[in-house]
Write an enzyme that holds these catalytic residues in place. Structure first.
Site, PDB file in Angstrom:
ATOM      1  N   GLY A  11      58.244  81.789  95.302  1.00 25.66           N
ATOM      2  CA  GLY A  11      58.217  82.713  94.187  1.00 25.66           C
ATOM      3  C   GLY A  11      59.539  83.314  93.743  1.00 25.66           C
ATOM      4  O   GLY A  11      59.558  84.404  93.176  1.00 25.66           O
ATOM      5  N   ASN A  13      61.436  82.284  91.271  1.00 26.49           N
ATOM      6  CA  ASN A  13      61.376  82.377  89.802  1.00 26.49           C
ATOM      7  C   ASN A  13      60.393  83.455  89.365  1.00 26.49           C
ATOM      8  O   ASN A  13      60.648  84.183  88.409  1.00 26.49           O
ATOM      9  CB  ASN A  13      60.985  81.033  89.177  1.00 26.49           C
ATOM     10  CG  ASN A  13      62.185  80.150  88.941  1.00 26.49           C
ATOM     11  OD1 ASN A  13      63.149  80.570  88.322  1.00 26.49           O
ATOM     12  ND2 ASN A  13      62.119  78.935  89.452  1.00 26.49           N
ATOM     13  N   LEU A  84      51.993  73.755  91.687  1.00 21.08           N
ATOM     14  CA  LEU A  84      51.892  72.322  91.962  1.00 21.08           C
ATOM     15  C   LEU A  84      50.668  71.612  91.398  1.00 21.08           C
ATOM     16  O   LEU A  84      50.779  70.457  90.987  1.00 21.08           O
ATOM     17  CB  LEU A  84      51.993  72.079  93.470  1.00 21.08           C
ATOM     18  CG  LEU A  84      53.316  72.549  94.092  1.00 21.08           C
ATOM     19  CD1 LEU A  84      53.347  72.233  95.577  1.00 21.08           C
ATOM     20  CD2 LEU A  84      54.507  71.941  93.381  1.00 21.08           C
ATOM     21  N   LEU A  86      47.787  70.173  88.879  1.00 22.36           N
ATOM     22  CA  LEU A  86      47.685  69.940  87.443  1.00 22.36           C
ATOM     23  C   LEU A  86      46.825  71.038  86.827  1.00 22.36           C
ATOM     24  O   LEU A  86      45.817  71.445  87.406  1.00 22.36           O
ATOM     25  CB  LEU A  86      47.047  68.582  87.153  1.00 22.36           C
ATOM     26  CG  LEU A  86      47.917  67.355  87.376  1.00 22.36           C
ATOM     27  CD1 LEU A  86      47.101  66.085  87.134  1.00 22.36           C
ATOM     28  CD2 LEU A  86      49.138  67.369  86.482  1.00 22.36           C
ATOM     29  N   ASN A 101      56.076  75.021  81.688  1.00 21.08           N
ATOM     30  CA  ASN A 101      56.407  74.705  83.072  1.00 21.08           C
ATOM     31  C   ASN A 101      57.915  74.582  83.206  1.00 21.08           C
ATOM     32  O   ASN A 101      58.599  74.165  82.267  1.00 21.08           O
ATOM     33  CB  ASN A 101      55.741  73.382  83.480  1.00 21.08           C
ATOM     34  CG  ASN A 101      55.996  73.037  84.932  1.00 21.08           C
ATOM     35  OD1 ASN A 101      55.900  73.879  85.815  1.00 21.08           O
ATOM     36  ND2 ASN A 101      56.324  71.787  85.190  1.00 21.08           N
ATOM     37  N   HIS A 103      60.772  72.600  85.493  1.00 21.51           N
ATOM     38  CA  HIS A 103      60.903  71.428  86.361  1.00 21.51           C
ATOM     39  C   HIS A 103      62.347  71.323  86.837  1.00 21.51           C
ATOM     40  O   HIS A 103      63.269  71.457  86.024  1.00 21.51           O
ATOM     41  CB  HIS A 103      60.496  70.152  85.599  1.00 21.51           C
ATOM     42  CG  HIS A 103      60.464  68.948  86.473  1.00 21.51           C
ATOM     43  ND1 HIS A 103      59.426  68.702  87.348  1.00 21.51           N
ATOM     44  CD2 HIS A 103      61.353  67.951  86.639  1.00 21.51           C
ATOM     45  CE1 HIS A 103      59.683  67.579  87.998  1.00 21.51           C
ATOM     46  NE2 HIS A 103      60.845  67.102  87.588  1.00 21.51           N
ATOM     47  N   ASP A 144      54.254  66.616  83.662  1.00 21.89           N
ATOM     48  CA  ASP A 144      55.666  66.613  83.249  1.00 21.89           C
ATOM     49  C   ASP A 144      55.943  65.811  81.983  1.00 21.89           C
ATOM     50  O   ASP A 144      57.086  65.405  81.748  1.00 21.89           O
ATOM     51  CB  ASP A 144      56.569  66.095  84.381  1.00 21.89           C
ATOM     52  CG  ASP A 144      56.580  67.021  85.580  1.00 21.89           C
ATOM     53  OD1 ASP A 144      56.380  68.235  85.403  1.00 21.89           O
ATOM     54  OD2 ASP A 144      56.793  66.532  86.706  1.00 21.89           O
ATOM     55  N   GLU A 169      70.858  73.777  91.082  1.00 18.69           N
ATOM     56  CA  GLU A 169      69.750  73.787  90.129  1.00 18.69           C
ATOM     57  C   GLU A 169      69.056  75.150  90.124  1.00 18.69           C
ATOM     58  O   GLU A 169      68.722  75.693  89.084  1.00 18.69           O
ATOM     59  CB  GLU A 169      68.764  72.658  90.470  1.00 18.69           C
ATOM     60  CG  GLU A 169      67.705  72.416  89.425  1.00 18.69           C
ATOM     61  CD  GLU A 169      66.524  73.351  89.543  1.00 18.69           C
ATOM     62  OE1 GLU A 169      65.929  73.671  88.497  1.00 18.69           O
ATOM     63  OE2 GLU A 169      66.201  73.772  90.670  1.00 18.69           O
TER      64      GLU A 169
END
Length: 188
Positions: A11, A13, A84, A86, A101, A103, A144, A169
């Site tokens: 968590g 983000n 994670l 769908l 989302n 990525h 994605d 990243e």
């Protein structure tokens, strides 16, 4: 606009978004939803006073559970931040162009089933990429594959380890993701 953040893991983000919008007059993090009861993101959210809900797979895929939950908090927008599973089609239909989302790669490279977290960074390293980055995209029924909203890049060197790539990243996410969310929500 009340937003919900969907999470599955630690968590970082999620916490960053909660802090970013803490004093916002236009965006309010009203709910954090996780498919995992032990996701540390839930602890982070609770410490910051944001309501949480755990929805295992059966509940996540049940419109009679999810839609009332989101209505209860008057959710107008959903942010996937390390979520994670769908997203079920009924949620995509209920929130058309209102689910995004993040990525950890420059899509369309390194996306799809099984490509999350360290799996992505390992693939980037193995391919000898000279850059990586983050992508924010609309959520569709195909993993994605939604239209790209924003991408941010960072250079890599051959000496970078998988952990170095992950950290570079992650820094992009911390810097850019909240502003991207804010810009999208303000334009709805």
């Amino acid at each position: 606009m009340n937003i919900a953040i969907f999470v599955s893991g630690s968590g970082t983000n999620c916490e960053n978004l909660i802090h970013y919008f803490a004093d916002s007059e236009s965006v309010h993090v009203a709910l954090v939803v996780s498919n995992k009861s032990d996701a540390y993101a839930l602890v982070r959210a609770e410490r910051l006073g944001v309501p949480t809900a755990v929805t295992p797979k059966a509940e996540l895929n049940d419109p009679e559970v999810m839609l009332p939950l989101l209505r209860k908090y008057d959710i107008g927008f959903i942010v996937l931040a390390g979520f994670l599973p769908l997203v079920p089609n009924f949620l995509i239909d209920a929130y058309p162009h209102k689910i995004i989302n993040i990525h950890p790669a420059l899509l369309p490279k390194y996306g799809g089933k099984g490509m999350w977290g360290h799996h992505v960074h390992e693939a980037v390293k193995a391919a000898g990429e000279t850059e990586t980055g983050m992508t924010v995209h609309w959520v569709t029924p195909v993993c994605d594959a939604g239209e790209i909203i924003a991408q941010f890049r960072v250079s890599l060197s051959p000496e970078d380890t998988v952990d170095d790539i992950a950290e570079k990243e992650r820094q992009l996410e911390m810097e850019h993701f909240p502003k991207v969310v804010e810009d999208i929500v303000k334009n709805i």
